[in-house]
Design a protein around this motif. Structure first.
Motif, PDB file in Angstrom:
ATOM      1  N   GLY A   1       0.695  -1.317  -0.121  1.00 40.41           N
ATOM      2  CA  GLY A   1       0.054  -0.085   0.089  1.00 40.41           C
ATOM      3  C   GLY A   1       0.779   1.285  -0.001  1.00 40.41           C
ATOM      4  N   HIS A   2       2.157   1.268  -0.075  1.00 42.15           N
ATOM      5  CA  HIS A   2       2.814   2.404  -0.097  1.00 42.15           C
ATOM      6  C   HIS A   2       2.924   3.016  -1.429  1.00 42.15           C
ATOM      7  CE1 HIS A   2       4.168   1.943   4.165  1.00 42.15           C
ATOM      8  NE2 HIS A   2       4.529   0.372   4.109  1.00 42.15           N
ATOM      9  N   ARG A   3       2.964   4.208  -1.388  1.00 39.40           N
ATOM     10  CA  ARG A   3       2.879   4.964  -2.661  1.00 39.40           C
ATOM     11  C   ARG A   3       3.991   6.109  -2.495  1.00 39.40           C
ATOM     12  NH1 ARG A   3       0.768   1.255  -3.471  1.00 39.40           N
ATOM     13  NH2 ARG A   3      -1.450   0.752  -4.471  1.00 39.40           N
TER      14      ARG A   3
ATOM     15  N   ALA B   1       7.635   2.073   7.093  1.00 37.10           N
ATOM     16  CA  ALA B   1       8.048   0.818   6.853  1.00 37.10           C
ATOM     17  C   ALA B   1       9.429   0.939   6.527  1.00 37.10           C
ATOM     18  CB  ALA B   1       7.152   0.296   5.913  1.00 37.10           C
ATOM     19  N   LEU B   2      10.139  -0.221   6.231  1.00 37.23           N
ATOM     20  CA  LEU B   2      11.497  -0.170   6.002  1.00 37.23           C
ATOM     21  C   LEU B   2      11.904  -1.605   5.367  1.00 37.23           C
ATOM     22  CD1 LEU B   2      14.451   0.862   5.762  1.00 37.23           C
ATOM     23  CD2 LEU B   2      14.672   0.181   8.211  1.00 37.23           C
TER      24      LEU B   2
ATOM     25  N   GLY C   1      12.583  -7.196  13.110  1.00 38.09           N
ATOM     26  CA  GLY C   1      11.569  -7.379  12.478  1.00 38.09           C
ATOM     27  C   GLY C   1      11.628  -6.568  11.188  1.00 38.09           C
ATOM     28  N   ILE C   2      12.967  -6.253  10.855  1.00 36.09           N
ATOM     29  CA  ILE C   2      13.165  -5.479   9.594  1.00 36.09           C
ATOM     30  C   ILE C   2      13.280  -6.435   8.340  1.00 36.09           C
ATOM     31  CG2 ILE C   2      15.054  -4.207   8.475  1.00 36.09           C
ATOM     32  CD1 ILE C   2      15.868  -3.362  11.451  1.00 36.09           C
ATOM     33  N   THR C   3      12.554  -6.165   7.165  1.00 34.67           N
ATOM     34  CA  THR C   3      12.627  -6.800   5.954  1.00 34.67           C
ATOM     35  C   THR C   3      13.774  -6.282   5.059  1.00 34.67           C
ATOM     36  OG1 THR C   3      10.235  -7.185   5.843  1.00 34.67           O
ATOM     37  CG2 THR C   3      11.324  -7.285   3.904  1.00 34.67           C
TER      38      THR C   3
ATOM     39  N   LEU D   1       0.508  -0.036   5.743  1.00 30.91           N
ATOM     40  CA  LEU D   1       0.256   1.317   5.952  1.00 30.91           C
ATOM     41  C   LEU D   1      -0.424   1.321   7.398  1.00 30.91           C
ATOM     42  CD1 LEU D   1      -0.649   2.955   2.881  1.00 30.91           C
ATOM     43  CD2 LEU D   1       1.320   3.717   4.139  1.00 30.91           C
ATOM     44  N   PRO D   2       0.076   2.450   8.342  1.00 34.02           N
ATOM     45  CA  PRO D   2      -0.973   2.163   9.424  1.00 34.02           C
ATOM     46  C   PRO D   2      -2.529   2.640   9.125  1.00 34.02           C
ATOM     47  CG  PRO D   2       0.618   4.015   9.223  1.00 34.02           C
ATOM     48  CD  PRO D   2       1.044   3.216   8.245  1.00 34.02           C
ATOM     49  N   PRO D   3      -3.415   2.775   9.896  1.00 35.94           N
ATOM     50  CA  PRO D   3      -4.616   2.976   9.702  1.00 35.94           C
ATOM     51  C   PRO D   3      -4.582   4.730   9.692  1.00 35.94           C
ATOM     52  CG  PRO D   3      -4.590   2.121  11.964  1.00 35.94           C
ATOM     53  CD  PRO D   3      -3.159   1.664  11.247  1.00 35.94           C
ATOM     54  N   PRO D   4      -5.675   5.219   9.026  1.00 35.77           N
ATOM     55  CA  PRO D   4      -5.635   6.780   9.367  1.00 35.77           C
ATOM     56  C   PRO D   4      -5.753   6.994  10.888  1.00 35.77           C
ATOM     57  CG  PRO D   4      -6.942   5.897   7.458  1.00 35.77           C
ATOM     58  CD  PRO D   4      -6.687   4.680   8.279  1.00 35.77           C
TER      59      PRO D   4
END
Length: 344
Positions: free
Chosen positions: A189-191, A278-279, A292-294, A339-342
């Protein structure tokens, strides 16, 4: 009274020779040579006397003279970028293990990311008659090595290709790994994704940036100039880039870090940020699984092993044109990346 029976009886500073061993054991030079080199034709009692003399005198075989008679020094050089970088530990160890299996000694040094120092170090190793070189290049012009290669010094480049010459190279798929890592963020969901990389002249940095741009383009997403930062990987520069991307008019919601040093600094900055970001990082780092790092993981040991095996094939007469070998990378998913919720 002190026991001097096992103390070398030659003068300090004068290494014992095979003549000294022969005189002490009461045998000829050829007999000592046979014992030292493990050749047959010596009785058990004679071998025992020679070995006793070797032990008392502290004699060591002159391997340099022996291998020089064969036209080789049984040494290979490894020019690294930075000995302190954890990425190069397993790579160097893999090269050393292959060298050892071929009866060779590895000599290495760090260029400190300085092209002039890289050239100085590589030529110093050649002056000491190494049989071959494995180079992780800092510079982008390696014509200085052409006379050495013509003289028979086998040369393989690792992690980055040679500049302005044709030479064997063993690389990770920086473009493909970056493409996959950024696509992973997009799929969650990241843009607005920021890219923080190394200096643009470095091959791996340029390839990872190219992969980032390709992933964004494939998804029909724009890339703002403010979302891309290239330069030295020192923490101050990276911290400023992260904070700028988080506070600009279009703040990013995720980062793609171009290497392990960048990732570490990004993690430190994000630890104090009020919102989740996110990272995905290129290169695995210590404790990334617990944090928890991808990451996009490359196999540093495989890079070193493949390069060293190719080097020794060249030394053993393997001909043909220089080749480029590209090893794949692996996406290790550890965080959700969503993405975190609004309003979160």
């Amino acid at each position: 009274m002190a026991d001097t029976a096992r103390r070398p009886d030659h003068r300090y500073g004068n290494r014992p020779t095979m003549k000294d061993v022969a005189a002490r054991a009461g045998v000829g030079l050829k007999t000592v040579s046979r014992v030292v080199n493990g050749e047959p034709g010596v009785t058990a009692e004679t071998e025992r006397r020679v070995q006793a003399a070797i032990e008392v005198l502290g004699f060591r075989r002159n391997d340099s003279a022996r291998v020089l008679r064969k036209g080789r020094t049984a040494t290979v050089g490894l020019v690294l970028e930075d000995l302190a970088d954890p990425f190069y530990g397993p790579l160097s160890r893999a090269v050393e293990e292959v060298a050892r299996a071929h009866g060779a000694l590895l000599v290495n040094g760090s260029s400190a990311e300085d092209p002039d120092r890289e050239q100085e170090l590589a030529l110093a190793l050649c002056a000491r008659r190494v049989d071959g070189l494995i180079v992780i290049p800092s510079g982008d012009d390696h014509r200085y090595l052409e006379p050495e290669i013509r003289a028979g010094v086998a040369t393989v480049f690792v992690d980055r290709p040679a500049g302005l010459i044709e030479a064997d190279a063993v690389l990770s798929d920086s473009f493909g790994g970056s493409l996959e890592g950024v696509a992973h963020l997009i799929a969650h969901g990241h843009r607005r994704i920021g890219f923080i990389g190394d200096r643009p002249r470095i091959h791996t940095s340029a390839e990872r940036l190219r992969g980032y741009r390709a992933a964004m383009e494939d998804a029909g997403l724009p890339v703002r100039d403010a979302w891309v930062a290239l330069g030295p990987t020192d923490p101050g520069r990276v911290r400023a880039a992260v904070r700028g991307m988080l506070t600009g008019p279009e703040p990013v919601t995720a980062f793609f870090a171009g290497n392990n040093r960048v990732t570490v600094t990004v993690v430190r900055v994000l630890a104090g940020h009020p919102r989740p970001v996110a990272l995905v990082g290129f290169d695995d780092i210590e404790l990334a699984d617990l944090l928890g790092i991808t990451v996009i993981a490359q196999d540093a040991a495989a890079l070193g092993r493949t390069a060293a095996e190719r080097l020794f094939r060249r030394l053993e007469g393997g001909g043909g044109a220089p080749e480029r070998v590209v090893l794949g990378t692996t996406l290790l998913v550890r965080g959700s990346g969503e993405l975190p919720p609004p309003g979160a």
